[in-house]
Design an enzyme around this catalytic site. Structure first.
Site, mmCIF file in Angstrom:
data_model
loop_
_atom_site.group_PDB
_atom_site.id
_atom_site.type_symbol
_atom_site.label_atom_id
_atom_site.label_comp_id
_atom_site.label_asym_id
_atom_site.label_seq_id
_atom_site.Cartn_x
_atom_site.Cartn_y
_atom_site.Cartn_z
ATOM 1 N N LYS A 124 28.269 68.130 64.445
ATOM 2 C CA LYS A 124 26.830 68.354 64.600
ATOM 3 C C LYS A 124 26.449 68.715 66.024
ATOM 4 O O LYS A 124 25.567 69.546 66.241
ATOM 5 C CB LYS A 124 26.040 67.117 64.163
ATOM 6 C CG LYS A 124 25.954 66.954 62.664
ATOM 7 C CD LYS A 124 24.771 66.076 62.276
ATOM 8 C CE LYS A 124 24.691 65.877 60.781
ATOM 9 N NZ LYS A 124 23.662 64.881 60.422
ATOM 10 N N LYS A 207 30.225 73.008 48.580
ATOM 11 C CA LYS A 207 29.443 71.892 48.056
ATOM 12 C C LYS A 207 28.048 72.363 47.645
ATOM 13 O O LYS A 207 27.490 73.245 48.288
ATOM 14 C CB LYS A 207 29.270 70.838 49.160
ATOM 15 C CG LYS A 207 29.937 69.503 48.856
ATOM 16 C CD LYS A 207 29.851 68.562 50.023
ATOM 17 C CE LYS A 207 28.780 67.517 49.846
ATOM 18 N NZ LYS A 207 28.850 66.443 50.854
ATOM 19 N N LYS A 210 21.246 71.507 49.395
ATOM 20 C CA LYS A 210 19.809 71.773 49.369
ATOM 21 C C LYS A 210 19.442 72.882 50.337
ATOM 22 O O LYS A 210 18.379 73.469 50.242
ATOM 23 C CB LYS A 210 19.036 70.509 49.724
ATOM 24 C CG LYS A 210 19.373 70.002 51.123
ATOM 25 C CD LYS A 210 18.286 69.106 51.656
ATOM 26 C CE LYS A 210 18.276 69.066 53.143
ATOM 27 N NZ LYS A 210 19.281 68.387 53.860
#
Ligand code: TRP
Length: 345
Positions: A124, A207, A210
């Site tokens: 990240k 995967k 969203k």
């Protein structure tokens, strides 16, 4: 049934958390929430489920209205999926200040080196570590506090969280060692298998997410019956029929994904699904899958919409959950402060 004394801290107690980052998908439902419901319904031990709003602000700025909406939507998703706020303790993290208080102690237990090795931090923060928040670096110590402030013994998580659970164990062990007592349990991760990892409907190697720009790649927990059916009908497959055994799904990621989704929704195994549908064409299998998905998911979407219309009710549930959570967390934090040597009444 909820025992609140720290003396019994090695009794089985389940805790897990989900970030209110918005846009719940079938992946969140089958990969996490459904397991939480199963553990709750097994009974015999406390289940504590938390919307980790303090973690949700670590990565980037979130507009306050969005954070509020996402937290309430996640709460509605939990309840619509079968989390009973009487049976489980359901609340948002920021309402129970003990999480942040214990996190500070753990900031002083965890080592910079341990935190720097976290793959989620490296992914990240990446090359932009200088510009990342201190909260993102400390994220795993707050997560350890979430778990250990309840003396939770078992934590259901996806396998991407395995390393954070190992860090939680390291923090507990170092604390216990430094202060010379077995105060915090060494928590067991309950890692969910690959079978419950839900993949993208248009690319079975990715995967379900969203954040994919195309809505056709996922099923949202808020999708209505027609939308669910249409997305399954249009899901990518290959020209071959269903195989006789799961080995026949090898190197057929899209086919395997649909079989896995069917198995998870039907509470059975992929092996049983292929045994039942062996030789069927995917066209026919998708009709069966779509009926099953609509049957299981459409009522959840309807209930979510109903709950979202009653914000006051959601806030009341979260406040009550926080109160019950605090009953467990407060004595454990108090004892921690005593052990550490913080003077207080
Ligand atoms: N890091 C977890 C995730 O992103 C969320 C989380 C925060 C959590 N605190 C937790 C999960 C405590 C389990 C236990 O999925």
């Amino acid at each position: 049934m909820t025992d609140t004394t720290p003396e019994t801290h090695f009794d089985r107690r389940v805790f897990s958390g989900i970030q209110p980052s918005g846009g719940l998908t079938l992946g969140n439902y089958l990969g996490a929430i459904k397991h939480f419901v199963d553990m709750q319904d097994e009974g015999g031990y406390p289940t504590i489920y938390c919307m980790v709003d303090m973690h949700a602000i670590t990565a980037k700025f979130i507009d306050p209205d969005t954070l509020r909406r996402n937290t309430r939507e996640l709460c509605a998703g939990f309840i619509a999926s079968g989390i009973d706020p009487e049976k489980s303790i359901l609340f948002n993290q920021s309402q129970v200040a003990e999480h942040a208080q214990l996190a500070w102690i753990f900031n002083c237990v965890a080592r910079m080196g341990w935190m720097g090795r976290m793959t989620q931090w490296k992914d990240k923060a990446g090359k932009n570590a200088e510009n990342s928040s201190l909260g993102l670096f400390a994220y795993p110590a707050l997560m350890a506090a979430d778990i250990l402030v309840y003396h939770a013994t078992h934590v259901p998580v996806g396998d991407d969280q395995k390393q954070h659970l190992e860090l939680t164990r390291d923090i507990a062990a170092k604390f216990n060692h430094d202060y010379g007592q077995e105060f915090f349990p060494i928590t067991e991760p309950v890692i969910r298998g690959a079978a419950t990892r839900v993949m993208n409907l248009q690319d079975g190697t990715k995967k379900m997410s969203k954040s994919d720009p195309s809505d056709r790649t996922r099923i949202n927990m808020t999708d209505d019956a027609d939308t669910i059916a249409k997305k399954i009908r249009r899901a990518k497959t290959d020209p071959d029929p269903l195989p006789e055994t799961v080995d026949g799904l090898e190197s057929r990621p899209e086919a395997r994904n649909l079989v896995n989704i069917y198995a998870a929704l039907a509470d059975t195994t992929p092996a049983a699904v292929v045994a039942e549908h062996a030789g069927a064409q995917f066209g026919a299998f998708k009709v069966a899958l779509s009926d099953l998905a609509v049957d299981r998911l459409a009522p959840i979407a309807t209930e979510m919409a109903r709950l979202m219309d009653d914000q006051a009710e959601i806030d009341r549930i979260l406040a009550r959950g926080a109160e019950r959570a605090r009953e467990i967390a407060a004595p454990i934090l108090k004892k921690t402060y005593e052990i550490v040597g913080m003077v207080g009444a």
